[in-house]
Design a protein around this motif. Sequence first.
Motif, PDB file in Angstrom:
ATOM      1  N   HIS A  33     -30.478  34.336 -45.934  1.00 54.84           N
ATOM      2  CA  HIS A  33     -31.079  35.466 -47.049  1.00 54.84           C
ATOM      3  C   HIS A  33     -29.640  36.160 -47.628  1.00 54.84           C
ATOM      4  N   TYR A  34     -28.536  36.166 -47.099  1.00 50.34           N
ATOM      5  CA  TYR A  34     -27.178  36.729 -47.726  1.00 50.34           C
ATOM      6  C   TYR A  34     -26.700  36.025 -48.828  1.00 50.34           C
ATOM      7  N   VAL A  35     -26.849  34.599 -48.684  1.00 50.74           N
ATOM      8  CA  VAL A  35     -26.328  33.560 -49.739  1.00 50.74           C
ATOM      9  C   VAL A  35     -27.366  33.740 -50.835  1.00 50.74           C
ATOM     10  N   ARG A  36     -28.729  33.524 -50.276  1.00 48.44           N
ATOM     11  CA  ARG A  36     -29.650  33.695 -51.562  1.00 48.44           C
ATOM     12  C   ARG A  36     -29.702  35.018 -52.249  1.00 48.44           C
ATOM     13  N   GLN A  73     -27.257   9.713 -60.119  1.00 51.55           N
ATOM     14  CA  GLN A  73     -26.382  10.714 -59.598  1.00 51.55           C
ATOM     15  C   GLN A  73     -27.047  11.387 -58.432  1.00 51.55           C
ATOM     16  N   ILE A  74     -26.329  11.804 -57.667  1.00 48.77           N
ATOM     17  CA  ILE A  74     -26.713  12.709 -56.424  1.00 48.77           C
ATOM     18  C   ILE A  74     -26.637  14.242 -56.939  1.00 48.77           C
ATOM     19  N   VAL A  75     -27.561  15.026 -57.057  1.00 47.06           N
ATOM     20  CA  VAL A  75     -27.540  16.290 -57.211  1.00 47.06           C
ATOM     21  C   VAL A  75     -27.524  17.252 -55.990  1.00 47.06           C
ATOM     22  N   GLY A  76     -27.381  16.656 -54.948  1.00 41.50           N
ATOM     23  CA  GLY A  76     -27.280  17.357 -53.559  1.00 41.50           C
ATOM     24  C   GLY A  76     -28.598  18.029 -53.111  1.00 41.50           C
ATOM     25  N   PHE A  77     -28.584  19.191 -52.706  1.00 43.19           N
ATOM     26  CA  PHE A  77     -29.453  19.856 -51.921  1.00 43.19           C
ATOM     27  C   PHE A  77     -30.505  20.612 -52.954  1.00 43.19           C
ATOM     28  N   PHE A  78     -31.951  20.474 -52.856  1.00 49.97           N
ATOM     29  CA  PHE A  78     -32.679  21.528 -53.312  1.00 49.97           C
ATOM     30  C   PHE A  78     -32.894  22.785 -52.523  1.00 49.97           C
ATOM     31  N   PRO A  79     -33.598  23.791 -52.900  1.00 54.39           N
ATOM     32  CA  PRO A  79     -33.510  24.756 -51.868  1.00 54.39           C
ATOM     33  C   PRO A  79     -33.979  24.536 -50.410  1.00 54.39           C
ATOM     34  N   LYS A  80     -35.127  23.841 -50.479  1.00 57.47           N
ATOM     35  CA  LYS A  80     -35.594  23.718 -49.053  1.00 57.47           C
ATOM     36  C   LYS A  80     -34.762  22.869 -48.220  1.00 57.47           C
ATOM     37  N   GLN A  81     -33.647  22.018 -48.556  1.00 57.90           N
ATOM     38  CA  GLN A  81     -32.750  21.358 -47.884  1.00 57.90           C
ATOM     39  C   GLN A  81     -31.502  22.309 -47.464  1.00 57.90           C
ATOM     40  N   ARG A  82     -31.262  23.284 -48.563  1.00 55.93           N
ATOM     41  CA  ARG A  82     -30.351  24.382 -48.311  1.00 55.93           C
ATOM     42  C   ARG A  82     -30.663  25.071 -46.986  1.00 55.93           C
ATOM     43  N   GLU A  83     -32.021  25.559 -47.222  1.00 56.43           N
ATOM     44  CA  GLU A  83     -32.215  26.305 -46.068  1.00 56.43           C
ATOM     45  C   GLU A  83     -32.371  25.766 -44.628  1.00 56.43           C
ATOM     46  N   MET A  84     -32.815  24.337 -44.663  1.00 59.39           N
ATOM     47  CA  MET A  84     -32.705  23.580 -43.448  1.00 59.39           C
ATOM     48  C   MET A  84     -31.325  23.226 -42.853  1.00 59.39           C
ATOM     49  N   TYR A  85     -30.434  23.446 -44.035  1.00 54.60           N
ATOM     50  CA  TYR A  85     -28.928  22.987 -43.450  1.00 54.60           C
ATOM     51  C   TYR A  85     -28.421  24.243 -42.667  1.00 54.60           C
ATOM     52  N   PHE A  86     -28.787  25.333 -43.159  1.00 58.25           N
ATOM     53  CA  PHE A  86     -28.424  26.558 -42.225  1.00 58.25           C
ATOM     54  C   PHE A  86     -29.048  26.677 -40.955  1.00 58.25           C
ATOM     55  N   ILE A 121     -27.750  10.640 -36.510  1.00 57.10           N
ATOM     56  CA  ILE A 121     -27.838  10.597 -37.993  1.00 57.10           C
ATOM     57  C   ILE A 121     -29.325  11.233 -38.247  1.00 57.10           C
ATOM     58  N   SER A 122     -30.503  10.782 -37.498  1.00 57.76           N
ATOM     59  CA  SER A 122     -31.851  11.032 -37.629  1.00 57.76           C
ATOM     60  C   SER A 122     -31.961  12.508 -37.390  1.00 57.76           C
ATOM     61  N   GLU A 123     -31.038  13.138 -36.358  1.00 50.08           N
ATOM     62  CA  GLU A 123     -31.277  14.525 -36.301  1.00 50.08           C
ATOM     63  C   GLU A 123     -30.677  15.397 -37.532  1.00 50.08           C
ATOM     64  N   ARG A 124     -29.528  15.122 -37.965  1.00 49.61           N
ATOM     65  CA  ARG A 124     -28.994  15.938 -38.852  1.00 49.61           C
ATOM     66  C   ARG A 124     -29.071  15.405 -40.396  1.00 49.61           C
ATOM     67  N   TYR A 125     -29.265  14.208 -40.699  1.00 51.33           N
ATOM     68  CA  TYR A 125     -29.526  13.980 -42.013  1.00 51.33           C
ATOM     69  C   TYR A 125     -30.779  14.674 -42.890  1.00 51.33           C
ATOM     70  N   LEU A 126     -30.048  15.200 -43.963  1.00 49.35           N
ATOM     71  CA  LEU A 126     -31.237  15.982 -44.844  1.00 49.35           C
ATOM     72  C   LEU A 126     -31.190  15.069 -46.137  1.00 49.35           C
ATOM     73  N   ASP A 127     -32.174  15.138 -46.636  1.00 51.47           N
ATOM     74  CA  ASP A 127     -32.537  14.309 -48.200  1.00 51.47           C
ATOM     75  C   ASP A 127     -31.697  14.881 -49.071  1.00 51.47           C
ATOM     76  N   LEU A 128     -30.895  13.997 -49.739  1.00 47.00           N
ATOM     77  CA  LEU A 128     -30.199  14.390 -50.991  1.00 47.00           C
ATOM     78  C   LEU A 128     -30.905  13.787 -52.178  1.00 47.00           C
ATOM     79  N   CYS A 141     -24.302  26.262 -53.187  1.00 50.63           N
ATOM     80  CA  CYS A 141     -24.913  25.541 -51.936  1.00 50.63           C
ATOM     81  C   CYS A 141     -25.662  24.122 -52.281  1.00 50.63           C
ATOM     82  N   TYR A 142     -25.876  23.889 -53.243  1.00 51.09           N
ATOM     83  CA  TYR A 142     -26.295  22.416 -53.320  1.00 51.09           C
ATOM     84  C   TYR A 142     -25.366  21.387 -53.051  1.00 51.09           C
ATOM     85  N   ILE A 143     -24.107  21.703 -52.814  1.00 49.81           N
ATOM     86  CA  ILE A 143     -23.068  20.881 -52.386  1.00 49.81           C
ATOM     87  C   ILE A 143     -22.961  21.018 -50.838  1.00 49.81           C
ATOM     88  N   PRO A 144     -23.417  19.766 -50.123  1.00 51.28           N
ATOM     89  CA  PRO A 144     -23.392  20.136 -48.467  1.00 51.28           C
ATOM     90  C   PRO A 144     -22.074  20.604 -48.080  1.00 51.28           C
TER      91      PRO A 144
END
Length: 885
Positions: free
Chosen positions: A415-418, A387-400, A179-186, A427-430
Motif C-alpha cells: 500500500h505504501y509503495v502503491r 522483450q521482458i517487461v517485468g511484473f504487472f501489478p498482480k505479480q508486484r503484489e505477489m512479490y511483496f 523455484i516452483s514456490e517463488r517464481y512469478l510470471d514475467l 516495481c516492474y523490476i524484480p
Amino acid sequence: MAEFRGKVVTDEDLKKFRQRISQYEWHQLGLFDEYFLEDLIYIIESLDAQCILRELSSRKIASVEYYQSIKKQCGASVFAEMLVEDIHVSGRDAVLGFWESLYVLQNDHPHPNLLGALDELTQTDKLEQSILLDKQGPELHERLQACQLQHKQYLQEKTQNLVEHRAPGLTNKSQSFHISERYLDLIVVSSNHFRTHSQHELIATGGIHEHYLQRAQSNLERISPNRLFRWCHRKRSVPKTVLVSGVPGVGKTTLMQKFVYDWANGNLYQRFAFVFFFKFRDLNTMGKTSLAQMILSEYPYLRGDLEQIFLNPKNLLFIFDGLDESKNQVDFKSSHLCNDPQSSGDSSIIVVSLVKQTLLEGCSVLITSRPTRVAEIDVDIFHRMSQIVGFFPKQREMYFQHFFKNTLAAEKAFHYVRENGILYTFCYIPAYCWIICTVLEMSFKTQGSNDPTGFLFPKTVTQLFVAFVSNILTNHNQDVSHAKKALTELGLLAEYGLSNQALVFEEEDVQPYITNTNSHMVSSFIVESGQPPRLSYSFFHLTVQEFLAALLHYLDCSSEKLKETLTNTRSFEDGRREIFLRFISGLSDNSTRSLLKPFVGTLSAQASKDVISFLQESVTQAWNPDRQDADKRKILNVFACLAESRNKGLVSSSIGSNQEFDFVDFYLAPLDCTVLAFILESCGETELLDLSSCFIQSEGLERLAPALHNIAVLNLTNNNLRDEDMRYIHSILTNPQCRIRTLSLMNNGLTEESCLTLANAINENKSLRELDLSKNKLAGKNSFLQLLAVLSEPTCRIECLELQEIKLTPEYAAFLLSLTNNPNLTDLNISCNFFSDTGYPHIQQLILEHPSLKQIRVGMNSFSDKTENKLQQLQRQRPGVKIIM
C-alpha cells in the motif's frame, strides 16, 4: 505496427476456414485447445468483450448478458478463463464455432496473438505432430536416452532453487527456495520498442511497460515461454534464433533458469533432446576454445556422447545469457565463422556461427541481453525478438507477499509503495522490488523506536537507495572513517564503470580502486563470479553502481571534477546517465543526505550547492514556454531531477507560477505524471496544462490528481480515460481550492455511468465555466438526464458547454430545453449527434427561448436540407444568437 493489419474476411474465406478446421477430429481439437489456451485467454482479455460475445451469440454458443455480468463482477481475466473453459466442455460444434468467431473478428481486431494463432492453426500442416513432439520429444538411441536422463537430472538440480538475497547482517546466508514456490510470471512481449533508447533504459522501459499494461488492445504480442520457439506470424516460420531483451534486474537470468528447469522436468519443449546453458560472463574467461570444449567444461559427463549428440543439430538448443556482459565483440555481421564443433576460436565466433547456422545447421539458439546492447548490434538475423517487461501489478503484489510472509506487513508495504508513484513505477523490476522490500522491512522494525538511525519511509528513489546503503552500514558496525573509505573506493570503481560502460570488472579493473575485495562491506555491494584465478565482479544491480558513483561526489567533493562530470552527463544523448543524474540531484537535499551522517559523517554541502546551480542552469536551457520546438523529454528529465531534489523553492524560483505547460501528443508515463505533479504543486497556481493525447490513462490521472485543482485551464482530451476515472475528476473539482475554469474531457471512453459522479462534482464546484464532454458515449436516460439537470440549474456557472458527438438521439432534444434555466450559458455545441428532423422543434424552441445563449453549433445531426434551411432562418428571429451548421 504496420505488419499487423486485419484482412477483409469474405464469405469465401470463412467457408474455406470452416472446411479446414472441420477436418480435425475431436481429440485433435482438444489438443489444440490445450496448446493455444494461454493465447486464447489473452486474446479474449484484449479484445472488446462485446464483439466476441456478439459473434458467439450469433452462433448460439454463448449468452451475451451472462458473460457480460461475469466480466463486470469478476474482471477480464476470470471472464476469459470461464468463457474458454465453458466453450471447450460444450463440445465439438461450440469449439468450431468459437474458432470461426475469432476468424471473423480479425477484420476489425487484428490483434497479433489472434493472427498468430489463426495462422498457426491453418498454415502449419503438421501442427498435431509438432505439439506431440514438444510433449514427448524425439526418439533417441538407448545410450543417448541414458545420457539425456543424466543431463536433465544435472540441470534440474542446478536450476531447481531460486536464491533470494537478504539484507547483509540480517542473516549469514542467502535464503534458497524451490523455484516452483517463488517464481512469478514475467511478462514477455514481441516488440521493437527497445531498438531506440533516447533515455535511460530503466526509465524508458518503465514507461513502455505501463503503456503496454494500459493498452492490451493495441498491437502487443504476448510471448509466453512456451511460444518463444513456436510459429512466428511476422516471419511466417518457426524461429530457430531468438533474442530476449530486458533491462538490468528485470529477470532475464531467472526466466532462463525457469526455462531450463521446465525443460529438464519434461514440461517444456521436449523437441530439444539437449539444452546447453551458458553465461557470457563465464565465456569471458575461456580464451580460445571450441564448441565441444565449451560444452565439456560445463557438462563433462557428456564427453563420450558429444559426437553422437552433434549428429542431430535440430534436436539441440543453446542458451547464452547476458550478451551485454560479453567482453568480446559479438559481431553478427561478421563473415569470419566456423563450421566444425572441434575447431578452436574465440567464444564470440562460436556464438555467431551457431546463430548464422554455419555451425550445427538446424540447431536453435536463445540469447538474452540488455536493450542498450541490442540497439548496437545487427538483429535482423534473429527470427524472433522479444522483450521482458517485468511484473504487472498482480505479480508486484505477489512479490511483496512472498517477501514479507506476514500478510499484514505485505499489505502495508505494498500500500505504501502503491501510493508512491515513483517507487511503484520502478516495481516492474524484480530487483527493485527486492531493494524496496528490504528497506521497508527495516523501516517497519525501527518504526516507533528511539533509535536515532531509524529508517524513514523513502519518498524518492534516492532516499530508497540511501536507506538501502544505511541498512548495510548498520549491519557492519564500522566506524565512520572505515565506512567512508569503503564507499569512496566503491564509488571510484562505479564511476570508472559508468565512464567506460562496464558492468563486469576483471581483477585488474578492480585493483586500482578497491584494496580488499574480500571485505564483508565490499561484498555487500559487489557480486563475485567465476573461479580463481579468473574471477570477475559486478555490482548487485546497475542502479546500485549509479548510486555509488553519484554518492562519490558528496563523499570526496571536488567542485571542478563535479562540474566536469555534470557537463559530460548532459552531453549523453542516449540517456545512459539519467538515473545517475537523478541520484546526484536527490543527494542535494539536506534531509536525504542527513540519513547517512551517522555512518559516514557530514556529506559535502558544496557539492549540493554545485548541483543546485547545475539544476538552475538546466531548467533555463530546457524550459522555455515560448518555444514551440522544445524537447519535452529533456524538460521532463530536468523536472525529474527537480523532483528527486525535493526542492520546491528551486522549482518555484526557476519556473514560477501562472505558467503554461504544453505536452500535447507526447506520451506521459505514470512516472512522468508523478514528476509533473511535483512541479505543479511546487509552482502553485498554473494558468494552463494541456495534456491532449498524452495517453495518461487511469494511473497517470491518479498521479496527477492531487495537483490539478490549481490549474485554470485543464485539457485532458483523448487520454483513454474511463468511467472509473471520474472519481479523480470528482476529487479535483470538489477540492475547496479548485480554480479550474476550463476543463476538456473530450474524446475519452466515458459513458453514461460517469454522468452521476460528474454531476455531483459540478454541483459542488464554484470555479468551472467551460466544460467539453464531446466524443464520449454519454447518452443513456437516467444518469445523463441527472447531469443535464445539474447543468440546467439556475445556479450553474457553466457558460460554455460542448456536447458534440455524444450519441444523443431525437428523444433527448426535449430534455435539452431545460438548459434555458441556466442563465449563464452562452455557448452550446450539440453538433454531430442524431437529432434528425424529429428533434428540430425542441432545438428551435431552445434557440428562440434561451435567455443568454449567444452561439450554438447544430450541424451534422442528420437534418434534411429543409430543416437545415429552417435553422439558418432562425438567425433572423434571434439575431443575437450565432447559429453554426
